[in-house]
Design an enzyme around this catalytic site. Structure first.
Site, short mmCIF file in Angstrom:
data_model
loop_
_atom_site.label_atom_id
_atom_site.label_comp_id
_atom_site.label_asym_id
_atom_site.label_seq_id
_atom_site.Cartn_x
_atom_site.Cartn_y
_atom_site.Cartn_z
N GLU A 97 0.81 -1.22 0.00
CA GLU A 97 0.00 0.00 0.00
C GLU A 97 0.85 1.27 0.00
O GLU A 97 0.32 2.37 0.09
CB GLU A 97 -0.94 -0.02 1.23
CG GLU A 97 -1.91 -1.20 1.20
CD GLU A 97 -2.99 -1.15 2.28
OE1 GLU A 97 -2.94 -0.26 3.15
OE2 GLU A 97 -3.88 -2.01 2.24
N ARG A 149 2.14 2.09 4.61
CA ARG A 149 1.82 2.99 3.49
C ARG A 149 2.95 3.93 3.09
O ARG A 149 2.80 4.68 2.14
CB ARG A 149 0.55 3.78 3.80
CG ARG A 149 -0.61 2.84 3.93
CD ARG A 149 -1.97 3.47 3.91
NE ARG A 149 -2.87 2.42 4.34
CZ ARG A 149 -3.15 2.16 5.61
NH1 ARG A 149 -2.70 2.92 6.57
NH2 ARG A 149 -3.91 1.15 5.92
N GLY A 209 -6.07 0.51 15.25
CA GLY A 209 -6.52 -0.38 16.32
C GLY A 209 -7.94 -0.17 16.81
O GLY A 209 -8.37 -0.79 17.77
N ASP A 332 -18.87 2.27 11.00
CA ASP A 332 -17.43 2.14 10.72
C ASP A 332 -16.99 3.14 9.66
O ASP A 332 -16.20 2.82 8.78
CB ASP A 332 -17.07 0.71 10.30
CG ASP A 332 -15.57 0.52 10.10
OD1 ASP A 332 -14.79 1.18 10.81
OD2 ASP A 332 -15.17 -0.27 9.22
#
Ligand code: CA
Length: 721
Positions: A97, A149, A209, A332
């Site tokens: 990524e 990333r 997390g 979410d």
């Protein structure tokens, strides 16, 4: 005296080695670059990045995070001649990524498992590689693959945040660690996947997390010493103790119950932008722990600062303003996607704006001085809200969308994968358009009424055990028809779509745009594509065999422009998606690889190796229906997040239907005794006993039998390493 002599001899030796190394790799660089030591990037250079377009010195090139390059040697008229210049194979077959950086002819890049590499940007020759040796057991704390990333560079150092929470400064010349600090309590389920940013001798980093149970924050460390300079918490802590910032006392009024026990969430795992004139840092925050509000904050509330855009002072780390994108989120809708800064003319006035294409499906334009909402419109079909009230800045929630309040399951768009996820978007000031890697998916959200917080695995509060797997071809096709992925060119001033390029499935790559009137984006089928920035005409495409998720970048060495991108399938959609993610193509040939292109390149990709197909051979089912159903629910609670919906792997973690341990005791040695701990599969004895582990096994056997009898019987996938 003797000791001193050894020290100085060692110093002489390393000086000699570094000297030889430096001479060796400097010959490929321009005269200006030769005068500098590796990664000599400072504030003046980064702020003036537009006058130094041959280099890509920060995650999204500039502090404004536009991912626009002024380079135009490769342009709409000659891009047809683009060819592979070089490639470099990576050590792992997990998701890639990262966006590489290039400074004065050297590429610095991170890969899966937080490994960092430096390469000659002209040839792809490896200069050094650094492996922080992340313990594989960390996988139990990660929803969405062992990804990283990117890195930051500053005054001769390269900075990486590792999955297990170390922030490490490497010597850019040798790749050797200079300092390393642990950024969080390792007993908590924190991780780092995001790229740090370097600002004024400080390196800024957050964490991940929020699916597991942590308290979000963003920190600034001294680039020389690794000392913590400031930390801003995004969620209030235990109110019986002093708050770290006065604003957190106000934030605590928006929470109920004992949210701090599980941390609350709101991690900062994505965007970080910086305005040097205002000295403000902008970042976004994740969802809460749990997703279901009545579990994390009984009694409701907006839960500051979950799913919010925040501005803090870069020097002090003090709160400046916030805009909560999703008050009291239950879907979410992390707000961690890019924050892109630009000056836009709106209603006849030049406004300093921040642009954000959110996971929640709306495109937000804010005044970045004050946080005032200027406009917000949906860029994909959205069902959780009917719009954003321009007066209050709050969403007008659709009736029934709050499944936790109604008590009824609700099919909601966008999906937790988001209308736009971490894959970076780009803004081209020449066309005035934002290019968004957009996607359409929905999820049926339902509260897990038997939910209890677990010390291991995710803590969402929703039920992820699907009652009807997509075994039937017609059902699968219908589900596939509902999910879409496309590159969307969006006019941020008038909030409307200008063009779009369709892809086969969601989860395509990040985006680059250039002054050559180009937009570059890889796709999930494994093609690297280039479009005209103004009208979307596809100008060039090359199959590279492996899915591309990462954002491309561009640079110049010795007067030649290159475009580079990482290939490598993985991430959240691949891991959790199950049969739904199969729409994205065949990922058996998944090679983590850096690809660099130039006009007139002559490199060729190696031949595809033959894969050994796994054999589907489940043992006979001996459990009764009630046991299988109990196993289904337990799988949905503890296993699905890594092994995929309906026990269908997307190719990153092992497909359990093909496990050789379904008919023997090996199953219990793995699930209860942690026999595969070193590969990341830790013991679940804290939450499962022998009977429960056996029930899960009976469900997995059932899914393997169903797959076999469906006649589908495709070859199993090799899992990532
Ligand atoms: Ca999340």
């Amino acid at each position: 005296m003797f000791k001193k002599a050894i020290v100085s001899a060692t110093a002489m030796m390393s000086f000699f080695i570094i000297g030889v190394f430096w001479l060796h790799y400097a010959d490929a660089q321009s005269e200006a670059a030769k005068a500098r030591r590796p990664a000599q990037v400072d504030a003046a250079r980064l702020i003036a990045a537009d006058s130094d377009p041959g280099n890509w010195m920060s995650y999204s090139r500039t502090y404004s995070e536009q991912r626009f390059s002024p380079l135009d040697q490769i342009n709409a008229s000659n891009v047809g001649g683009l060819k592979l210049a070089w490639y470099h194979d990576l050590d792992t077959t997990r998701g890639q990524e990262a966006t590489p950086l290039v400074v004065d002819g050297v590429m610095y890049v991170s890969t899966a498992w937080s490994i960092v590499k430096a390469l000659d940007a002209k040839t792809g020759r490896l200069l050094w590689s650094y492996d922080p040796q992340v313990p594989r057991e960390i996988l139990i704390k990660i929803c969405c693959d062992a990804v990283n990333r990117g890195v930051a560079v500053w005054k001769g150092k390269v900075f990486v945040g590792t999955l297990d929470g170390r922030l490490i400064a490497l010597d850019a010349t040798t790749g050797k660690p200079v300092w390393s600090v642990q950024t969080f309590d390792k007993t908590k389920p924190y991780t780092i996947t995001s790229a740090p940013r370097a600002i004024h001798d400080r390196v800024i980093i957050g964490s991940s997390g929020s699916e597991y149970g942590v308290r979000g924050f963003v920190s600034a460390y001294d680039t020389n010493s690794g000392k913590l300079v400031w930390r801003f918490y995004t969620v209030p802590g235990d109110p019986s103790r002093p708050f770290e910032d006065p604003i957190l006392s106000k934030a605590a009024n928006t929470w109920h119950g004992q949210w701090w026990k599980a941390g609350g969430g709101g991690t900062v795992w994505g965007a970080i932008a910086y305005d040097p004139d205002l000295d403000l840092i902008y970042f976004g925050t994740a969802n809460g722990v749990e997703w279901v509000r009545k579990y994390r904050s009984p009694g409701g509330g907006d839960n500051w600062f979950l799913a919010s855009i925040l501005a803090v002072n870069a020097t002090t780390g003090r709160y400046a303003w916030h805009y909560q994108v999703v008050p009291g989120d239950v879907w979410d809708y992390d707000t961690t996607q890019d924050m892109v800064l630009a000056d836009l003319t709106m209603d006849g006035r030049v406004r300093k704006v921040l642009m954000h294409a959110s996971k929640d499906g709306f495109f937000y334009v804010l005044d970045r001085k004050t946080g005032e909402l200027l406009s917000a419109k949906p860029f994909v079909p959205v069902t959780w809200a009917d719009g954003i009230d321009p007066k209050t800045g709050r969403p007008i929630e659709h009736r029934g969308a709050r499944y936790d309040v109604s008590g009824k399951p609700a099919d909601i768009s966008p999906h937790p994968n988001g209308a736009h996820n971490w894959q970076p978007m780009a803004f081209n000031p020449r066309t005035g358009l934002v290019y968004i890697p957009a996607q359409e998916e929905s999820l049926t959200y339902a509260v897990d009424t038997t939910y209890k917080r677990s010390p291991i695995g995710p803590n969402l509060g929703i039920s992820l055990s699907s009652a009807a797997p997509l075994t039937e071809p017609a059902a699968k096709q219908a589900a596939w028809n509902r999910e879409k992925g496309y590159l969307l060119a969006w006019d941020p001033v008038h909030q409307r779509a200008v063009w779009r390029a369709e892809h086969a499935a969601p989860w395509n790559g990040g985006v680059l745009t250039t002054a050559g009137n180009l937009v570059a984006q890889g796709d999930t089928l494994g093609n690297f594509n280039i479009y005209r920035a103004d009208n979307g005409e596809k100008l060039w495409s090359m199959p590279v065999r492996t899915s591309i998720m990462a954002g491309p970048m561009t640079y110049e060495v010795d007067g030649q422009q290159y475009i580079a991108v990482l290939a490598g399938w993985g991430g959240g959609y691949a891991i959790l998606g199950g049969d739904l993610s199969k729409k994205s193509g065949d990922h058996r040939y998944n090679t983590g690889r850096i690809l660099a292109f130039k006009v007139g390149g002559t490199a060729r990709l190696p031949a595809v190796p033959l894969e050994q197909a796994q054999v589907l051979a489940p043992p006979a089912q001996t459990a009764d229906a009630a046991t299988i159903d109990a196993g289904r629910k337990l799988y949905g609670r503890y296993c699905v997040i890594c092994h995929g919906a309906d026990v269908v792997s997307g190719g990153v973690n092992p497909d359990l239907r093909y496990s050789g341990f379904l008919g023997n005791n090996g199953w219990f040695q793995i699930v209860l005794d942690g026999a595969l701990k070193k590969q990341g599969m830790v013991s679940f004895r804290q939450v499962l006993d022998h009977q429960k582990a056996a029930a899960i096994r009976s469900y997995v056997i059932q899914r393997a039998i169903e797959t076999k009898t469906s006649g589908e019987n495709y070859a199993g996938l090799t899992s990532g390493r």
